[in-house]
Design a protein around this motif. Structure first.
Motif, mmCIF file in Angstrom:
data_model
loop_
_atom_site.group_PDB
_atom_site.id
_atom_site.type_symbol
_atom_site.label_atom_id
_atom_site.label_comp_id
_atom_site.label_asym_id
_atom_site.label_seq_id
_atom_site.Cartn_x
_atom_site.Cartn_y
_atom_site.Cartn_z
ATOM 1 N N ASP A 77 0.909 -1.333 0.076
ATOM 2 C CA ASP A 77 -0.041 0.104 0.070
ATOM 3 C C ASP A 77 0.922 1.359 -0.083
ATOM 4 O O ASP A 77 0.548 1.953 -0.587
ATOM 5 C CB ASP A 77 -0.847 0.000 1.277
ATOM 6 N N GLY A 95 2.857 1.566 -3.119
ATOM 7 C CA GLY A 95 1.998 2.190 -4.424
ATOM 8 C C GLY A 95 1.462 3.527 -4.163
ATOM 9 O O GLY A 95 1.375 4.172 -5.476
ATOM 10 N N THR A 96 1.208 3.759 -3.107
ATOM 11 C CA THR A 96 0.689 5.372 -3.074
ATOM 12 C C THR A 96 1.777 6.300 -3.391
ATOM 13 O O THR A 96 1.796 7.398 -4.020
ATOM 14 C CB THR A 96 0.161 5.772 -1.444
ATOM 15 N N ALA A 111 2.664 6.181 -7.007
ATOM 16 C CA ALA A 111 1.443 6.741 -7.909
ATOM 17 C C ALA A 111 1.556 8.327 -7.937
ATOM 18 O O ALA A 111 1.174 8.883 -8.821
ATOM 19 C CB ALA A 111 0.110 6.335 -7.288
ATOM 20 N N ARG A 112 1.949 8.722 -6.467
ATOM 21 C CA ARG A 112 2.102 10.224 -6.540
ATOM 22 C C ARG A 112 3.199 10.579 -7.565
ATOM 23 O O ARG A 112 3.013 11.854 -8.148
ATOM 24 C CB ARG A 112 2.260 10.789 -5.129
ATOM 25 N N PRO A 149 -3.452 7.665 -13.824
ATOM 26 C CA PRO A 149 -3.882 6.203 -13.790
ATOM 27 C C PRO A 149 -4.456 5.967 -15.149
ATOM 28 O O PRO A 149 -4.944 6.472 -15.804
ATOM 29 C CB PRO A 149 -5.000 6.401 -12.366
ATOM 30 N N LEU A 203 0.619 -0.333 -7.502
ATOM 31 C CA LEU A 203 0.023 0.697 -8.499
ATOM 32 C C LEU A 203 -1.152 0.196 -9.034
ATOM 33 O O LEU A 203 -2.065 1.038 -9.371
ATOM 34 C CB LEU A 203 1.125 0.711 -9.524
ATOM 35 N N GLN A 236 -3.660 -1.080 -7.637
ATOM 36 C CA GLN A 236 -4.713 -0.658 -6.488
ATOM 37 C C GLN A 236 -5.186 0.745 -6.960
ATOM 38 O O GLN A 236 -5.980 1.394 -6.540
ATOM 39 C CB GLN A 236 -4.208 -0.706 -5.365
ATOM 40 N N HIS A 237 -3.845 1.551 -7.553
ATOM 41 C CA HIS A 237 -4.316 2.982 -7.770
ATOM 42 C C HIS A 237 -4.705 3.236 -9.287
ATOM 43 O O HIS A 237 -4.519 4.415 -9.820
ATOM 44 C CB HIS A 237 -3.091 3.919 -7.569
ATOM 45 N N GLY A 238 -5.079 2.122 -9.937
ATOM 46 C CA GLY A 238 -5.623 2.217 -11.296
ATOM 47 C C GLY A 238 -4.740 2.306 -12.588
ATOM 48 O O GLY A 238 -5.220 2.401 -13.639
ATOM 49 N N TYR A 239 -3.514 1.929 -12.450
ATOM 50 C CA TYR A 239 -2.578 1.879 -13.324
ATOM 51 C C TYR A 239 -2.530 0.393 -13.966
ATOM 52 O O TYR A 239 -3.111 -0.613 -13.539
ATOM 53 C CB TYR A 239 -1.143 1.932 -12.929
#
Length: 227
Positions: free
Chosen positions: A29, A32-33, A36-37, A46, A64, A66-69
Protein backbone atom coordinates in the motif's frame (compact mmCIF):
# COMPACT_ATOMS: atom_id res chain seq x y z
CA UNK A 1 25.09 -10.16 -14.03
CA UNK A 2 25.52 -13.82 -13.20
CA UNK A 3 22.08 -14.78 -14.48
CA UNK A 4 22.11 -18.24 -12.94
CA UNK A 5 22.94 -16.98 -9.43
CA UNK A 6 20.36 -14.18 -9.61
CA UNK A 7 17.54 -16.42 -10.85
CA UNK A 8 18.41 -19.17 -8.36
CA UNK A 9 18.49 -16.61 -5.51
CA UNK A 10 15.04 -15.21 -6.30
CA UNK A 11 13.52 -18.55 -7.28
CA UNK A 12 14.39 -19.87 -3.82
CA UNK A 13 13.40 -16.64 -2.07
CA UNK A 14 9.96 -16.34 -3.71
CA UNK A 15 8.01 -18.33 -1.06
CA UNK A 16 9.55 -16.29 1.77
CA UNK A 17 9.96 -12.84 0.19
CA UNK A 18 6.97 -11.25 1.97
CA UNK A 19 8.50 -12.25 5.33
CA UNK A 20 11.42 -9.86 4.78
CA UNK A 21 8.92 -7.06 5.46
CA UNK A 22 7.45 -6.29 8.87
CA UNK A 23 4.06 -6.18 7.11
CA UNK A 24 4.13 -6.85 3.38
CA UNK A 25 0.55 -5.70 2.71
CA UNK A 26 1.32 -2.37 4.36
CA UNK A 27 4.50 -2.08 2.24
CA UNK A 28 2.46 -2.77 -0.92
CA UNK A 29 0.00 0.00 0.00
CA UNK A 30 2.73 2.47 0.99
CA UNK A 31 4.87 1.93 -2.11
CA UNK A 32 1.83 2.00 -4.38
CA UNK A 33 0.76 5.34 -2.95
CA UNK A 34 4.26 6.84 -3.19
CA UNK A 35 4.83 5.64 -6.74
CA UNK A 36 1.37 6.73 -7.89
CA UNK A 37 2.09 10.25 -6.61
CA UNK A 38 5.48 10.27 -8.33
CA UNK A 39 4.05 9.06 -11.65
CA UNK A 40 1.15 11.52 -11.52
CA UNK A 41 3.57 14.37 -10.82
CA UNK A 42 5.35 13.47 -14.07
CA UNK A 43 2.18 13.30 -16.13
CA UNK A 44 1.55 9.54 -15.96
CA UNK A 45 -2.08 9.25 -14.88
CA UNK A 46 -3.99 6.16 -13.68
CA UNK A 47 -5.03 3.99 -16.61
CA UNK A 48 -1.70 4.45 -18.38
CA UNK A 49 0.50 1.40 -19.21
CA UNK A 50 3.36 0.82 -16.76
CA UNK A 51 6.07 -1.85 -16.90
CA UNK A 52 7.43 -3.19 -13.62
CA UNK A 53 10.63 -4.60 -15.10
CA UNK A 54 11.97 -6.19 -11.89
CA UNK A 55 8.67 -7.15 -10.31
CA UNK A 56 9.71 -9.84 -7.84
CA UNK A 57 6.56 -11.08 -6.11
CA UNK A 58 4.75 -7.84 -6.91
CA UNK A 59 5.32 -5.23 -4.20
CA UNK A 60 5.16 -2.32 -6.67
CA UNK A 61 2.93 -4.03 -9.25
CA UNK A 62 0.13 -4.77 -6.78
CA UNK A 63 0.39 -1.32 -5.20
CA UNK A 64 0.07 0.51 -8.53
CA UNK A 65 -2.81 -1.66 -9.75
CA UNK A 66 -4.67 -0.55 -6.60
CA UNK A 67 -4.24 3.04 -7.87
CA UNK A 68 -5.68 2.27 -11.29
CA UNK A 69 -2.54 1.82 -13.37
CA UNK A 70 -2.38 -0.80 -16.13
CA UNK A 71 0.55 -3.03 -15.23
CA UNK A 72 2.79 -5.35 -17.20
CA UNK A 73 5.30 -7.10 -14.94
CA UNK A 74 8.45 -9.08 -15.65
CA UNK A 75 11.33 -10.61 -13.75
CA UNK A 76 14.26 -12.94 -14.39
CA UNK A 77 12.92 -15.34 -11.75
CA UNK A 78 10.23 -17.73 -12.97
CA UNK A 79 9.25 -18.57 -9.37
CA UNK A 80 8.79 -14.87 -8.51
CA UNK A 81 6.63 -14.37 -11.60
CA UNK A 82 4.55 -17.41 -10.67
CA UNK A 83 4.12 -16.05 -7.13
CA UNK A 84 2.99 -12.69 -8.55
CA UNK A 85 0.49 -14.42 -10.84
CA UNK A 86 -0.92 -16.15 -7.75
CA UNK A 87 -1.12 -12.85 -5.84
CA UNK A 88 -2.94 -11.20 -8.78
CA UNK A 89 -5.45 -14.02 -8.98
CA UNK A 90 -6.07 -14.01 -5.21
CA UNK A 91 -6.93 -10.31 -5.32
CA UNK A 92 -8.94 -10.46 -8.55
CA UNK A 93 -6.49 -8.02 -10.20
CA UNK A 94 -5.84 -7.78 -13.93
CA UNK A 95 -2.19 -7.69 -14.97
CA UNK A 96 0.34 -9.49 -17.14
CA UNK A 97 3.39 -11.16 -15.62
CA UNK A 98 6.13 -12.93 -17.54
CA UNK A 99 9.80 -13.90 -17.37
CA UNK A 100 12.10 -11.38 -19.05
CA UNK A 101 15.65 -10.03 -18.78
CA UNK A 102 16.06 -6.49 -17.44
CA UNK A 103 18.93 -5.98 -19.89
CA UNK A 104 16.83 -6.63 -22.99
CA UNK A 105 13.10 -6.48 -22.13
CA UNK A 106 12.52 -8.61 -25.20
CA UNK A 107 8.77 -9.03 -24.62
CA UNK A 108 8.04 -5.29 -24.53
CA UNK A 109 6.99 -3.55 -27.77
CA UNK A 110 9.05 -0.42 -28.47
CA UNK A 111 7.49 2.85 -27.35
CA UNK A 112 4.61 1.12 -25.58
CA UNK A 113 5.01 2.21 -21.95
CA UNK A 114 4.22 5.45 -20.16
CA UNK A 115 6.58 4.41 -17.34
CA UNK A 116 9.13 1.71 -16.57
CA UNK A 117 10.02 0.74 -12.99
CA UNK A 118 12.93 -1.24 -11.55
CA UNK A 119 12.74 -0.84 -7.79
CA UNK A 120 14.00 -2.44 -4.57
CA UNK A 121 17.70 -2.28 -5.52
CA UNK A 122 17.30 -4.49 -8.58
CA UNK A 123 19.64 -2.74 -11.04
CA UNK A 124 22.78 -3.26 -8.85
CA UNK A 125 22.50 -6.97 -9.71
CA UNK A 126 23.96 -5.80 -13.04
CA UNK A 127 27.65 -6.05 -12.25
CA UNK A 128 29.19 -3.64 -14.79
CA UNK A 129 28.56 -0.25 -16.34
CA UNK A 130 28.10 -1.99 -19.70
CA UNK A 131 25.22 -4.10 -18.32
CA UNK A 132 23.65 -1.06 -16.67
CA UNK A 133 23.74 0.75 -20.00
CA UNK A 134 22.08 -2.25 -21.65
CA UNK A 135 19.31 -2.01 -19.07
CA UNK A 136 18.82 1.74 -19.43
CA UNK A 137 18.74 1.48 -23.23
CA UNK A 138 16.16 -1.32 -23.05
CA UNK A 139 14.02 0.81 -20.74
CA UNK A 140 14.35 3.83 -23.03
CA UNK A 141 13.37 1.73 -26.05
CA UNK A 142 10.25 0.57 -24.19
CA UNK A 143 9.11 4.09 -23.27
CA UNK A 144 6.89 6.52 -25.09
CA UNK A 145 8.69 9.77 -26.03
CA UNK A 146 7.32 11.50 -22.92
CA UNK A 147 7.70 8.46 -20.64
CA UNK A 148 9.53 8.18 -17.33
CA UNK A 149 11.87 5.54 -15.89
CA UNK A 150 11.95 5.05 -12.10
CA UNK A 151 14.72 3.19 -10.27
CA UNK A 152 15.13 2.78 -6.51
CA UNK A 153 18.56 1.79 -5.21
CA UNK A 154 20.57 1.79 -2.01
CA UNK A 155 22.65 4.92 -1.36
CA UNK A 156 25.93 3.02 -1.55
CA UNK A 157 28.03 6.17 -1.17
CA UNK A 158 26.63 6.54 2.36
CA UNK A 159 27.10 2.92 3.44
CA UNK A 160 30.25 2.14 5.49
CA UNK A 161 32.35 -0.71 4.09
CA UNK A 162 32.17 -3.11 7.04
CA UNK A 163 33.47 -6.58 6.20
CA UNK A 164 31.60 -8.74 6.93
CA UNK A 165 28.49 -6.61 7.28
CA UNK A 166 25.75 -8.53 9.14
CA UNK A 167 22.21 -7.20 8.59
CA UNK A 168 19.33 -8.95 10.42
CA UNK A 169 15.74 -8.41 9.34
CA UNK A 170 14.25 -9.47 12.66
CA UNK A 171 11.98 -12.34 13.67
CA UNK A 172 8.60 -12.92 12.02
CA UNK A 173 5.93 -15.26 13.40
CA UNK A 174 3.92 -17.42 11.01
CA UNK A 175 1.38 -19.44 12.96
CA UNK A 176 3.35 -21.56 15.43
CA UNK A 177 6.63 -21.06 13.53
CA UNK A 178 9.28 -18.38 13.84
CA UNK A 179 11.20 -17.08 10.82
CA UNK A 180 14.55 -15.25 10.95
CA UNK A 181 16.35 -13.70 7.97
CA UNK A 182 19.91 -12.33 8.11
CA UNK A 183 21.98 -10.81 5.30
CA UNK A 184 25.79 -11.01 5.32
CA UNK A 185 27.74 -8.81 2.91
CA UNK A 186 31.39 -9.53 2.07
CA UNK A 187 33.13 -6.82 0.08
CA UNK A 188 35.30 -7.14 -3.03
CA UNK A 189 36.15 -3.60 -4.15
CA UNK A 190 32.96 -2.03 -5.52
CA UNK A 191 31.22 -5.41 -5.57
CA UNK A 192 30.03 -7.53 -2.68
CA UNK A 193 28.83 -11.07 -2.22
CA UNK A 194 25.58 -11.45 -0.32
CA UNK A 195 24.49 -14.46 1.68
CA UNK A 196 20.93 -14.52 2.95
CA UNK A 197 20.35 -16.97 5.81
CA UNK A 198 16.70 -18.02 6.13
CA UNK A 199 15.97 -19.94 9.35
CA UNK A 200 12.59 -21.46 10.21
CA UNK A 201 11.97 -22.69 13.77
CA UNK A 202 9.12 -25.15 14.22
CA UNK A 203 6.85 -25.13 17.28
CA UNK A 204 8.69 -28.19 18.64
CA UNK A 205 12.06 -26.38 18.43
CA UNK A 206 13.37 -28.02 15.26
CA UNK A 207 15.17 -25.58 12.95
CA UNK A 208 16.08 -25.54 9.28
CA UNK A 209 18.25 -22.98 7.50
CA UNK A 210 18.63 -22.19 3.81
CA UNK A 211 21.52 -20.07 2.52
CA UNK A 212 20.87 -18.03 -0.64
CA UNK A 213 23.76 -16.37 -2.48
CA UNK A 214 23.96 -13.43 -4.86
CA UNK A 215 26.29 -10.58 -5.85
CA UNK A 216 25.85 -6.82 -6.21
CA UNK A 217 27.60 -3.83 -7.77
CA UNK A 218 27.71 -1.04 -5.14
CA UNK A 219 27.15 1.58 -7.82
CA UNK A 220 26.66 5.12 -6.56
CA UNK A 221 23.70 7.30 -7.46
CA UNK A 222 26.15 9.75 -9.03
CA UNK A 223 27.46 7.03 -11.35
CA UNK A 224 23.96 5.83 -12.22
CA UNK A 225 22.97 9.38 -13.19
CA UNK A 226 26.07 9.72 -15.35
CA UNK A 227 25.24 6.49 -17.16
Amino acid sequence: MDSHHVTDFYDRLAPYYHLLYGDWDTAVDRQGTSLARLLAAHGVAPGQPVLDAACGIGTQTLGLIQHGYRLTASDASAAAVQRLQHELAQRGFQGQAQVDDLRTLGHVPPGSMAAVLACDNSVPHLLSDAELLQCFRACLRSLRPDGIAVYSVRDYAAIPRVDPDVRPYGIRRVGDERFLAVQVWEWDGDRYDLRLYLTTEQADGRCSTEVLRSRYYAVTTERLLAL
